[in-house]
Each structure stands twice: as structure tokens, then as C-alpha cells.
Scaffold this motif. Structure first.
Motif, short mmCIF file in Angstrom:
data_model
loop_
_atom_site.label_atom_id
_atom_site.label_comp_id
_atom_site.label_asym_id
_atom_site.label_seq_id
_atom_site.Cartn_x
_atom_site.Cartn_y
_atom_site.Cartn_z
N HIS A 1 0.85 -1.19 0.00
CA HIS A 1 0.00 0.00 0.00
C HIS A 1 0.89 1.24 0.00
O HIS A 1 2.06 1.17 0.37
CB HIS A 1 -0.96 0.00 1.19
CG HIS A 1 -0.28 -0.06 2.51
ND1 HIS A 1 0.20 -1.23 3.05
CD2 HIS A 1 0.04 0.90 3.39
CE1 HIS A 1 0.76 -0.98 4.21
NE2 HIS A 1 0.69 0.31 4.44
N GLU A 2 0.32 2.34 -0.48
CA GLU A 2 1.05 3.60 -0.56
C GLU A 2 0.12 4.74 -0.22
O GLU A 2 -1.10 4.58 -0.20
CB GLU A 2 1.57 3.83 -1.98
CG GLU A 2 2.63 2.87 -2.45
CD GLU A 2 3.17 3.25 -3.81
OE1 GLU A 2 3.67 4.38 -3.95
OE2 GLU A 2 3.10 2.41 -4.72
N LEU A 3 0.72 5.91 -0.03
CA LEU A 3 -0.04 7.14 0.13
C LEU A 3 0.24 7.95 -1.13
O LEU A 3 1.37 8.37 -1.37
CB LEU A 3 0.42 7.90 1.37
CG LEU A 3 -0.30 9.20 1.66
CD1 LEU A 3 -1.80 8.96 1.91
CD2 LEU A 3 0.32 9.89 2.87
N LEU B 1 -5.01 6.83 0.45
CA LEU B 1 -4.43 5.53 0.72
C LEU B 1 -4.68 4.65 -0.50
O LEU B 1 -5.80 4.61 -1.02
CB LEU B 1 -5.09 4.89 1.94
CG LEU B 1 -4.82 5.60 3.26
CD1 LEU B 1 -5.77 5.08 4.33
CD2 LEU B 1 -3.39 5.40 3.67
N TYR B 2 -3.66 3.97 -0.97
CA TYR B 2 -3.75 3.17 -2.19
C TYR B 2 -3.34 1.74 -1.86
O TYR B 2 -2.20 1.50 -1.48
CB TYR B 2 -2.83 3.75 -3.26
CG TYR B 2 -3.00 3.19 -4.64
CD1 TYR B 2 -3.73 3.86 -5.60
CD2 TYR B 2 -2.42 1.98 -4.99
CE1 TYR B 2 -3.88 3.36 -6.88
CE2 TYR B 2 -2.57 1.46 -6.27
CZ TYR B 2 -3.29 2.16 -7.21
OH TYR B 2 -3.45 1.66 -8.47
N PHE B 3 -4.29 0.80 -1.95
CA PHE B 3 -4.04 -0.60 -1.64
C PHE B 3 -4.01 -1.39 -2.95
O PHE B 3 -5.00 -1.42 -3.69
CB PHE B 3 -5.13 -1.17 -0.73
CG PHE B 3 -5.16 -0.52 0.62
CD1 PHE B 3 -4.41 -1.04 1.67
CD2 PHE B 3 -5.95 0.60 0.86
CE1 PHE B 3 -4.43 -0.43 2.93
CE2 PHE B 3 -5.98 1.20 2.11
CZ PHE B 3 -5.22 0.67 3.14
N TYR C 1 -12.19 3.63 7.90
CA TYR C 1 -11.75 5.03 7.87
C TYR C 1 -12.99 5.92 7.82
O TYR C 1 -13.35 6.43 6.75
CB TYR C 1 -10.85 5.29 6.65
CG TYR C 1 -9.62 4.42 6.64
CD1 TYR C 1 -8.53 4.72 7.44
CD2 TYR C 1 -9.55 3.28 5.84
CE1 TYR C 1 -7.40 3.92 7.44
CE2 TYR C 1 -8.42 2.47 5.83
CZ TYR C 1 -7.35 2.81 6.64
OH TYR C 1 -6.24 2.02 6.63
N ARG D 1 -14.25 9.01 5.32
CA ARG D 1 -13.49 9.01 4.07
C ARG D 1 -14.27 8.26 2.99
O ARG D 1 -15.20 7.53 3.28
CB ARG D 1 -12.12 8.38 4.28
CG ARG D 1 -11.30 9.23 5.23
CD ARG D 1 -9.88 8.77 5.32
NE ARG D 1 -9.15 9.65 6.20
CZ ARG D 1 -8.42 10.69 5.79
NH1 ARG D 1 -8.34 10.97 4.51
NH2 ARG D 1 -7.79 11.43 6.66
N GLU E 1 -8.72 2.55 -3.31
CA GLU E 1 -8.24 3.87 -2.90
C GLU E 1 -9.18 4.41 -1.83
O GLU E 1 -10.38 4.26 -1.94
CB GLU E 1 -8.24 4.85 -4.08
CG GLU E 1 -7.34 4.44 -5.22
CD GLU E 1 -7.41 5.42 -6.37
OE1 GLU E 1 -7.76 6.61 -6.15
OE2 GLU E 1 -7.11 5.01 -7.51
N HIS F 1 -10.00 7.98 -0.04
CA HIS F 1 -9.78 9.42 -0.19
C HIS F 1 -10.35 10.21 0.98
O HIS F 1 -11.27 9.74 1.66
CB HIS F 1 -10.45 9.90 -1.48
CG HIS F 1 -9.79 9.39 -2.72
ND1 HIS F 1 -8.88 10.12 -3.41
CD2 HIS F 1 -9.89 8.19 -3.36
CE1 HIS F 1 -8.45 9.41 -4.45
NE2 HIS F 1 -9.04 8.24 -4.43
#
Length: 110
Positions: free
Chosen positions: A29-31, A36-38, A54, A57, A68, A70
Motif C-alpha cells: 500500500h502507498e499514500l 491511501l492506495y491498496f 476510515y 473518508r 483507494e 480518499h
């Protein structure tokens, strides 16, 4: 992820569920641009889980099948994959300026 449903809330979790359902099976995963991107292949059940995980969101599954999450806002979120060219560059510059502002030492006025 494309896998069986989680067990009902009153039943114990199974190894299959833990290893095959989001978020415990998301290995990368990344930001990206504040989202947040899984990575992986997700479905509508994962959107519901992400929005409960979350609160406030907004989640979506992008054209690659990734999940994602957001920030809150009006309307449906747009995938980070849809940001191209100048719009993407503007987001990058804005994020960089914000980071510089937060990490710069405070200057005293004379």
C-alpha cells in the motif's frame, strides 16, 4: 479481494478470511496524492469495509482493481490514476510545498 465473505460477526474468524480479505491481505500500500492506495483486486465489499475502517473518508476501486481511500469531500472521489499532466504536477507541487512548510525550522522575526 475476490474471495469468500467474512464469517458472520458472531462466529470466529477463519484463517482463510484473514489471509484473503482486506485489509489483512493487502501486501502493498502507498499514500498517493493524499489517498491511501491498496494494491490488489478488490470488490464492492471492500469499499464498504474501507469506509467503516476510515470513517468519513470515501473509497473507490480504480480501473486497475486497486482500492483507494480518499479524504472526505463532496461527490464521488476521483482515482489518483485519473490525475494526469498539469493537474498531477499541481498536486505534486502543492504537496511538496506543504511538506516544506511543515518541516522547515521556524524562523524568528527580528
Amino acid at each position: 479481494m475476490n474471495s469468500p465473505d467474512l464469517p458472520p460477526a458472531h462466529e470466529p474468524m477463519t484463517a482463510e478470511a484473514v489471509l484473503s480479505r482486506w485489509p489483512t491481505n493487502a501486501t502493498k500500500h502507498e499514500l498517493l496524492d493524499g489517498a491511501l492506495y491498496f494494491y490488489g483486486t478488490f470488490d464492492e465489499r471492500d469499499i464498504s469495509t474501507a469506509e467503516r475502517t476510515y470513517p468519513g473518508r470515501r473509497a473507490l476501486i480504480n480501473r486497475e482493481g486497486a482500492l483507494e481511500v480518499h479524504p472526505a469531500g463532496p461527490g464521488k472521489p476521483h482515482s489518483v490514476l485519473d490525475l494526469v499532466g498539469e493537474e498531477h504536477e499541481a498536486h505534486v507541487q502543492e504537496a511538496a510545498a506543504e511538506l516544506r512548510e511543515k518541516t522547515a525550522p521556524h524562523r524568528r522575526s527580528r
